[in-house]
Write an enzyme that holds these catalytic residues in place. Structure first.
Site, mmCIF file in Angstrom:
data_model
loop_
_atom_site.group_PDB
_atom_site.id
_atom_site.type_symbol
_atom_site.label_atom_id
_atom_site.label_comp_id
_atom_site.label_asym_id
_atom_site.label_seq_id
_atom_site.Cartn_x
_atom_site.Cartn_y
_atom_site.Cartn_z
ATOM 1 N N TYR A 187 16.411 -6.814 23.202
ATOM 2 C CA TYR A 187 15.811 -5.930 22.190
ATOM 3 C C TYR A 187 16.737 -4.798 21.748
ATOM 4 O O TYR A 187 16.461 -4.146 20.747
ATOM 5 C CB TYR A 187 14.538 -5.268 22.737
ATOM 6 N N TYR A 212 5.754 3.008 17.914
ATOM 7 C CA TYR A 212 4.568 2.290 17.400
ATOM 8 C C TYR A 212 3.302 2.845 18.052
ATOM 9 O O TYR A 212 2.345 3.228 17.371
ATOM 10 C CB TYR A 212 4.752 0.806 17.706
ATOM 11 N N VAL A 270 12.455 -11.533 29.695
ATOM 12 C CA VAL A 270 13.022 -10.183 29.578
ATOM 13 C C VAL A 270 12.795 -9.433 30.890
ATOM 14 O O VAL A 270 11.657 -9.340 31.368
ATOM 15 C CB VAL A 270 12.372 -9.435 28.387
ATOM 16 N N ILE A 301 0.817 -1.232 0.000
ATOM 17 C CA ILE A 301 0.000 0.000 0.000
ATOM 18 C C ILE A 301 0.846 1.276 0.000
ATOM 19 O O ILE A 301 0.330 2.357 -0.237
ATOM 20 C CB ILE A 301 -1.036 0.044 1.159
ATOM 21 N N ARG A 323 -1.888 -4.785 31.446
ATOM 22 C CA ARG A 323 -2.900 -4.456 30.439
ATOM 23 C C ARG A 323 -4.194 -5.207 30.684
ATOM 24 O O ARG A 323 -4.349 -6.334 30.230
ATOM 25 C CB ARG A 323 -2.419 -4.897 29.055
ATOM 26 N N TYR A 377 10.257 -1.849 16.952
ATOM 27 C CA TYR A 377 9.895 -0.470 17.334
ATOM 28 C C TYR A 377 11.121 0.380 17.687
ATOM 29 O O TYR A 377 11.176 1.557 17.349
ATOM 30 C CB TYR A 377 8.922 -0.431 18.517
ATOM 31 N N GLU A 399 -1.584 -0.931 22.908
ATOM 32 C CA GLU A 399 -0.366 -0.190 23.276
ATOM 33 C C GLU A 399 -0.593 1.313 23.321
ATOM 34 O O GLU A 399 0.227 2.043 23.872
ATOM 35 C CB GLU A 399 0.786 -0.514 22.320
ATOM 36 N N TRP A 457 -3.909 -10.744 21.193
ATOM 37 C CA TRP A 457 -4.620 -11.861 20.558
ATOM 38 C C TRP A 457 -3.567 -12.904 20.188
ATOM 39 O O TRP A 457 -2.546 -12.564 19.565
ATOM 40 C CB TRP A 457 -5.325 -11.397 19.274
ATOM 41 N N LYS A 460 0.269 4.875 16.216
ATOM 42 C CA LYS A 460 -1.101 4.330 16.263
ATOM 43 C C LYS A 460 -2.045 5.346 16.916
ATOM 44 O O LYS A 460 -3.195 5.478 16.514
ATOM 45 C CB LYS A 460 -1.137 3.025 17.061
HETATM 46 N N1 NAD Z 1 -2.051 -9.690 17.103
HETATM 47 C C1 NAD Z 1 -2.376 -8.858 18.075
HETATM 48 O O1 NAD Z 1 -2.651 -9.264 19.192
HETATM 49 C C2 NAD Z 1 -2.450 -7.379 17.831
HETATM 50 C C3 NAD Z 1 -2.464 -6.576 18.950
HETATM 51 C C4 NAD Z 1 -2.574 -5.203 18.811
HETATM 52 C C5 NAD Z 1 -2.696 -4.656 17.563
HETATM 53 N N2 NAD Z 1 -2.703 -5.442 16.473
HETATM 54 C C6 NAD Z 1 -2.855 -4.776 15.179
HETATM 55 O O2 NAD Z 1 -3.624 -5.598 14.306
HETATM 56 C C7 NAD Z 1 -3.127 -5.522 12.973
HETATM 57 C C8 NAD Z 1 -2.807 -6.918 12.444
HETATM 58 O O3 NAD Z 1 -1.904 -7.551 13.317
HETATM 59 P P1 NAD Z 1 -1.367 -9.032 13.069
HETATM 60 O O4 NAD Z 1 -1.067 -9.588 14.402
HETATM 61 O O5 NAD Z 1 -2.261 -9.772 12.146
HETATM 62 O O6 NAD Z 1 0.008 -8.704 12.338
HETATM 63 P P2 NAD Z 1 0.691 -9.381 11.062
HETATM 64 O O7 NAD Z 1 2.061 -8.817 10.950
HETATM 65 O O8 NAD Z 1 0.547 -10.855 11.121
HETATM 66 O O9 NAD Z 1 -0.216 -8.846 9.860
HETATM 67 C C9 NAD Z 1 -0.036 -7.605 9.240
HETATM 68 C C10 NAD Z 1 -0.100 -7.847 7.727
HETATM 69 O O10 NAD Z 1 -0.021 -6.592 7.061
HETATM 70 C C11 NAD Z 1 0.785 -6.747 5.914
HETATM 71 N N3 NAD Z 1 1.348 -5.449 5.541
HETATM 72 C C12 NAD Z 1 2.170 -4.674 6.307
HETATM 73 N N4 NAD Z 1 2.527 -3.576 5.612
HETATM 74 C C13 NAD Z 1 1.926 -3.668 4.390
HETATM 75 C C14 NAD Z 1 1.924 -2.846 3.244
HETATM 76 N N5 NAD Z 1 2.641 -1.723 3.207
HETATM 77 N N6 NAD Z 1 1.193 -3.227 2.172
HETATM 78 C C15 NAD Z 1 0.481 -4.390 2.199
HETATM 79 N N7 NAD Z 1 0.449 -5.212 3.262
HETATM 80 C C16 NAD Z 1 1.169 -4.857 4.344
HETATM 81 C C17 NAD Z 1 1.864 -7.732 6.335
HETATM 82 O O11 NAD Z 1 2.464 -8.362 5.196
HETATM 83 C C18 NAD Z 1 1.071 -8.700 7.214
HETATM 84 O O12 NAD Z 1 0.606 -9.809 6.474
HETATM 85 C C19 NAD Z 1 -1.946 -4.554 13.042
HETATM 86 O O13 NAD Z 1 -2.388 -3.271 12.686
HETATM 87 C C20 NAD Z 1 -1.519 -4.570 14.497
HETATM 88 O O14 NAD Z 1 -0.912 -3.364 14.869
HETATM 89 C C21 NAD Z 1 -2.552 -6.798 16.576
HETATM 90 O O1 UGA Z 2 -0.424 -7.966 21.085
HETATM 91 C C1 UGA Z 2 -0.746 -6.823 21.485
HETATM 92 O O2 UGA Z 2 -1.765 -6.588 22.068
HETATM 93 C C2 UGA Z 2 0.188 -5.655 21.248
HETATM 94 O O3 UGA Z 2 1.277 -5.879 22.047
HETATM 95 C C3 UGA Z 2 2.470 -6.346 21.538
HETATM 96 O O4 UGA Z 2 3.367 -5.908 22.519
HETATM 97 P P1 UGA Z 2 3.844 -6.874 23.659
HETATM 98 O O5 UGA Z 2 2.714 -7.499 24.383
HETATM 99 O O6 UGA Z 2 4.810 -6.131 24.502
HETATM 100 O O7 UGA Z 2 4.631 -7.915 22.768
HETATM 101 P P2 UGA Z 2 5.201 -9.361 22.959
HETATM 102 O O8 UGA Z 2 6.357 -9.503 22.040
HETATM 103 O O9 UGA Z 2 4.131 -10.346 22.798
HETATM 104 O O10 UGA Z 2 5.806 -9.352 24.464
HETATM 105 C C4 UGA Z 2 5.061 -9.553 25.624
HETATM 106 C C5 UGA Z 2 5.981 -9.509 26.824
HETATM 107 O O11 UGA Z 2 6.844 -10.658 26.794
HETATM 108 C C6 UGA Z 2 8.214 -10.259 26.950
HETATM 109 N N1 UGA Z 2 9.030 -11.262 26.207
HETATM 110 C C7 UGA Z 2 8.937 -11.391 24.857
HETATM 111 C C8 UGA Z 2 9.655 -12.355 24.190
HETATM 112 C C9 UGA Z 2 10.503 -13.227 24.912
HETATM 113 O O12 UGA Z 2 11.191 -14.149 24.360
HETATM 114 N N2 UGA Z 2 10.585 -13.068 26.255
HETATM 115 C C10 UGA Z 2 9.869 -12.113 26.935
HETATM 116 O O13 UGA Z 2 10.001 -12.021 28.176
HETATM 117 C C11 UGA Z 2 8.264 -8.833 26.439
HETATM 118 O O14 UGA Z 2 9.362 -8.133 26.984
HETATM 119 C C12 UGA Z 2 6.920 -8.296 26.929
HETATM 120 O O15 UGA Z 2 7.029 -7.927 28.274
HETATM 121 C C13 UGA Z 2 2.847 -5.704 20.220
HETATM 122 O O16 UGA Z 2 3.219 -4.390 20.366
HETATM 123 C C14 UGA Z 2 1.738 -5.707 19.240
HETATM 124 O O17 UGA Z 2 1.670 -6.876 18.512
HETATM 125 C C15 UGA Z 2 0.408 -5.439 19.777
HETATM 126 O O18 UGA Z 2 0.067 -4.124 19.431
#
Ligand code: NAD
Ligand code: UGA
Length: 390
Positions: free
Chosen positions: A332, A186, A254, A78, A342, A106, A142, A216, A190
């Site tokens: 990191y 990040y 961590v 995009i 959270r 990040y 976040e 999730w 957002k």
């Molecule tokens: N998984 C979670 O718990 C979680 C938590 C908080 C927020 N989110 C938000 O939800 C959304 C989806 O998260 P996810 O876990 O599925 O992540 P993900 O990385 O698995 O999916 C993101 C997708 O977007 C695509 N993408 C990124 N930049 C692009 C671009 N420029 N053009 C086209 N495609 C592009 C990537 O290829 C990827 O497939 C994100 O906006 C993330 O910030 C997810």
């Molecule tokens: O999933 C979410 O709701 C959001 O939070 C995540 O952030 P965070 O939860 O910090 O990401 P994780 O990588 O899943 O880490 C969770 C915790 O585990 C810790 N961690 C991670 C990896 C590891 O090997 N060991 C460890 O202790 C991190 O320091 C952090 O405290 C990411 O920012 C996003 O995908 C999203 O927006």
């Protein structure tokens, strides 16, 4: 499972008409589960946009699949593809999931993180606003940053008071660290795109819903380093710990693993997104926390539970040294910081969409780690058996 051909009814008893949904980032973790749900349980059509499609290949091929013709993949970035505007115009609803969203990026790729989460999302918001398309934009928990309670003395009794830690969409402030703590690049990007979407709603009448996911997790999340992602890559915690378990290595905590998170099963969370899609009158103009307040653990407790569950589902013994502590700087790099706690307040999503999560942490880890073991254990064994090149 409901048949896609039977008429679906919204929460107010009205029939739901089939939609064409332009889903940006459809090839990712959340996108793949959402596409699966839309194909198997509804009659909606999906224009699936992403740079990759590995996680939705099973929905695209072979052509004999029952939803043939309802999902079309468009490989595009995009950032620089003029087809975006036309695809948005073809849709009734736009869902934007595209983002860089792994914490390891990040503080090490802050520019890419800010561009991806703010600048690249701008045209999507603009086209939706100009062409009167409804937008469901994916933000993050976040945006809350740290809790107010994290600034109280460690022994303050107020830390136990929900007023100091419960995260509410319409009340809680957004508390980030200093600029040199680039972890917050990040969250800040957002937050700004949320404010822009909200302002487009207020000033131009954009119909929008903002989703704030709270950790999730489930199958297909991120990648296993050295198997379906770079060897040196650092995914989110579920995939980091899965990788350690698959390789029989200690899980890395961590900064002592003291941070707290609430984890929700992806399949529960997708139910909430489907309610938003099919109940616009109840979802428009709202920001929704989507999480499971009952599944709170420290990262250390998560590691301990994953070790137990993995041992059960794989039939293997836990590693001799189950966990090790690492500093955030070592893990990191410079500029990392963390959210302390959270817990999503559920009042708004309960009231508007009558949604509640169902799956306990133990149950969701059992199904997810069964998937991880089945998908990756053999591949990991082969990699480990290979002689190291000298
Ligand atoms: N998984 C979670 O718990 C979680 C938590 C908080 C927020 N989110 C938000 O939800 C959304 C989806 O998260 P996810 O876990 O599925 O992540 P993900 O990385 O698995 O999916 C993101 C997708 O977007 C695509 N993408 C990124 N930049 C692009 C671009 N420029 N053009 C086209 N495609 C592009 C990537 O290829 C990827 O497939 C994100 O906006 C993330 O910030 C997810
Ligand atoms: O999933 C979410 O709701 C959001 O939070 C995540 O952030 P965070 O939860 O910090 O990401 P994780 O990588 O899943 O880490 C969770 C915790 O585990 C810790 N961690 C991670 C990896 C590891 O090997 N060991 C460890 O202790 C991190 O320091 C952090 O405290 C990411 O920012 C996003 O995908 C999203 O927006």
């Amino acid at each position: 499972m409901a048949s896609p051909s039977s008429t679906r009814i919204d929460l107010d008893g009205n029939p739901i008409k089939p939609l064409t949904i332009c889903m940006i980032g459809a090839g990712g973790f959340i996108g793949s589960h959402l596409c699966e749900k839309l194909m198997s349980e509804t009659s909606h059509k999906v224009l699936a946009l992403d740079v990759y499609n590995d996680k939705i290949k099973h929905l695209l091929e072979p052509e004999s699949l029952p939803w043939n013709g309802r999902i079309h993949f468009h490989r595009l970035n995009i950032k620089n593809d003029s087809r975006l505007e036309g695809l948005i115009k073809m849709a009734d609803l736009v869902i934007n999931l595209a983002a860089i969203c792994t914490p390891a990026d990040y503080n090490t790729r802050p520019l890419d993180t800010i561009y991806s989460n703010f600048i690249d999302a701008l045209p999507v918001v603009k086209y939706c606003s100009e062409t009167n398309k409804r937008l469901i934009h994916f933000s993050t928990c976040e945006v809350y940053g740290k809790t107010i309670g994290s600034y109280l003395p460690k022994d303050s009794p107020l830390r136990q008071d929900p007023a100091y830690y419960m995260l509410k969409e319409d009340v809680s402030p957004c508390i980030f660290g200093s600029i040199e703590k680039q972890r917050w690049s990040y969250a800040c990007a957002k937050q700004l795109i949320e404010r822009l979407v909200y302002a487009e709603g207020a000033e131009s009448g954009l119909e929008f819903t903002i989703v704030r996911p709270f950790n999730w997790i489930g199958p297909r999340m991120d990648f296993i380093p050295g198997i379906d992602g770079p060897s040196e890559g650092v995914p989110r915690v579920l995939a980091c710990f899965s990788n350690n378990l698959l390789r029989g290595e200690p899980l890395k905590l961590v900064d002592g693993g003291e941070s707290q998170r609430t984890f929700v099963y992806i399949k529960d969370a997708i139910e909430a997104v489907l309610l938003m899609i099919e109940n616009p009158a109840r979802a428009n103009g709202h920001i929704f926390n989507v999480g499971n307040p009952n599944n709170e653990v420290t990262v250390r407790q998560l590691a301990e539970m994953m070790i137990q569950v993995y041992s059960k589902v794989s039939g293997t013994q836990p590693p001799e040294t189950p966990t090790i502590d690492v500093s955030s700087k070592e893990f990191y790099g410079e500029g990392y910081d963390d959210s302390d706690k959270r817990i999503p307040d559920m009042t708004i999503i309960n009231k508007q969409l009558e949604w509640n999560p169902k799956t306990s942490l133990w149950d969701l880890l059992e199904s997810t780690l069964t998937y991880q073991h089945r998908t990756y254990a053999e591949a990991i064994k082969k990699v480990i058996a290979q002689p190291i090149a000298s």
